[in-house]
Write a protein that holds these residues in place. Structure first.
Motif, PDB file in Angstrom:
ATOM      1  N   CYS A 106       4.826  -0.275   5.765  1.00  0.00           N
ATOM      2  CA  CYS A 106       5.370   0.275   4.513  1.00  0.00           C
ATOM      3  C   CYS A 106       6.294   1.468   4.780  1.00  0.00           C
ATOM      4  O   CYS A 106       7.388   1.532   4.234  1.00  0.00           O
TER       5      CYS A 106
ATOM      6  N   CYS B  57       3.281  -5.507   5.098  1.00  0.00           N
ATOM      7  CA  CYS B  57       2.074  -4.725   4.792  1.00  0.00           C
ATOM      8  C   CYS B  57       0.899  -5.685   4.683  1.00  0.00           C
ATOM      9  O   CYS B  57       0.981  -6.703   3.996  1.00  0.00           O
TER      10      CYS B  57
ATOM     11  N   CYS C 123       0.822  -1.212   0.000  1.00  0.00           N
ATOM     12  CA  CYS C 123       0.000   0.000   0.000  1.00  0.00           C
ATOM     13  C   CYS C 123       0.858   1.266   0.000  1.00  0.00           C
ATOM     14  O   CYS C 123       0.431   2.314  -0.461  1.00  0.00           O
ATOM     15  N   GLY C 124       2.078   1.179   0.564  1.00  0.00           N
ATOM     16  CA  GLY C 124       2.972   2.329   0.590  1.00  0.00           C
ATOM     17  C   GLY C 124       2.639   3.356   1.656  1.00  0.00           C
ATOM     18  O   GLY C 124       3.306   4.389   1.769  1.00  0.00           O
ATOM     19  N   LYS C 125       1.609   3.098   2.451  1.00  0.00           N
ATOM     20  CA  LYS C 125       1.118   4.120   3.386  1.00  0.00           C
ATOM     21  C   LYS C 125       1.041   3.638   4.834  1.00  0.00           C
ATOM     22  O   LYS C 125       0.986   4.454   5.752  1.00  0.00           O
ATOM     23  N   CYS C 126       0.983   2.330   5.066  1.00  0.00           N
ATOM     24  CA  CYS C 126       0.764   1.822   6.431  1.00  0.00           C
ATOM     25  C   CYS C 126       2.080   1.891   7.227  1.00  0.00           C
ATOM     26  O   CYS C 126       3.142   2.211   6.697  1.00  0.00           O
TER      27      CYS C 126
HETATM   28 ZN   LIG Z   1       1.379  -1.028   3.545  1.00  0.00          ZN
END
Ligand SMILES: [Zn+2]
Length: 342
Positions: free
Chosen positions: A99, A107, A93-96
């Motif tokens: 990540c 993730c 996701c690149g956001k959690c």
């Molecule tokens: Zn993530």
């Protein structure tokens, strides 16, 4: 575009070579003209179907991809059209919290290209910009596609999880597999002594060429007995497992006191037994590992570009013959990677 698609799970013959619509890139994604896609055991599991894993159908498999950038989304700034590229297989996701900490393999939304989302067994694939890795110019597309998944997995297992130290003894099971041939090289790069197993003397010879110090033919020799003999009854510091039920007992019995067993798979089955007295009295560690993190893959690609780590390509099939390639990988007669050329 042309793609390998399956509409239902099953044997290799569910893989069809068909016309499908081109993927549409999102603002942070690139469209890659695929040149090669290497197969992994994951492709076999995905094709057969996994309990409690609702893979969207119809599905395009394929996780290990090399090619050229054909189009970029509006927010893409680090790669350009026409550039050669290798793709990191893990899409997160690149956001959690995981990540942003750089441990994208933890993730909760992470998946692989070709797993829960369409993959690279096609003329075109879309992927996030952050999955683009620098292309090692010394490699062909087939060689480059053979790197990411197995080297990332082997690196994460040995270095991040088992914390391999120079001079330690490592038992690498299944030297003929993609991940085994990568593990031998990573362990040697870190100054370990490697004992490798394989099912034939021909595969063992190739394992030796990759740097294995000692060889065990697991068809004709008993792994634990040979490990005891080679290590003067001490056992190994690290066991590199991915085979599962067939080797589990030998793997445990091969560990030295304080040894670590690290596993990323269970190709022969996932039932395993453990004598807890053995676990605590020998002070053993059992470690699970899944894929790797993107920064490790950047390190791997640097070492590949400088010739310190090498892809091992066994056989190349045309994309249209993906079913034959799957059947070949299923037969376990390969040494290294089976690759589709697009
Ligand atoms: Zn993530």
């Amino acid at each position: 575009m042309k793609a390998i698609v399956f509409h239902q799970h099953g044997a290799p013959d569910v893989l069809k070579y068909e016309d499908v619509p081109d993927p549409v890139v999102r603002h942070n994604e690139v469209l890659v003209r695929v040149k090669a896609c290497a197969l992994n055991h994951l492709d076999l599991w995905v094709r057969r179907g996994l309990p409690n894993v609702p893979i969207p159908l119809p599905h395009i498999p394929g996780s290990d991809i090399s090619g050229e950038i054909a189009q970029v989304g509006s927010d893409v700034s680090t790669v350009r059209v026409g550039q050669k590229v290798v793709l990191a297989p893990l899409v997160s996701c690149g956001k959690c919290a995981a990540c942003v900490a750089g441990i994208d393999n933890r993730c909760r939304q992470a998946t692989n290209l070709g797993y829960m989302i369409d993959g690279g067994c096609a003329e075109l694939v879309r992927a996030p910009e952050v999955n683009c890795l620098p292309y090692p110019e010394n490699l062909s597309f087939e060689e480059a596609a053979s790197i990411p998944l197995v080297f990332q997995t082997a690196w994460h297992m040995l270095i991040a999880r088992a914390e391999l130290q120079p001079g330690e003894d490592v038992l690498v099971l299944g030297a003929g597999s993609g991940v085994g041939s990568a593990a031998i090289q990573v362990a040697k790069f870190f100054g370990a002594r490697v004992i490798a197993t394989a099912s034939s003397d021909e595969k063992l010879q190739k394992g030796k060429e990759l740097g294995a110090d000692h060889l065990i033919n697991h068809k004709s020799q008993k792994i634990r007995d040979e490990v005891r003999r080679i290590t003067n009854k001490r056992g190994v510091d690290v066991v590199f497992e991915h085979v599962g039920t067939a080797t589990w007992n030998d793997s445990l019995a091969s560990l030295a006191a304080g040894g670590r067993l690290v596993t990323c798979g269970a190709t022969t089955g996932y039932d395993a037994k453990l004598d807890l007295r053995f676990l605590f009295s020998r002070q053993l560690s059992l470690l699970g590992s899944y894929m790797g993190v993107k920064s490790e893959l950047h390190t791997v690609m640097k070492l590949v570009a400088s010739g310190r780590l090498k892809p091992v390509v066994d056989r190349i099939f045309p994309l249209a013959e993906a079913a034959a390639a799957h059947a070949y990988l299923e037969s376990s007669s390969q040494f290294g990677k089976v690759v589709l050329k697009v």
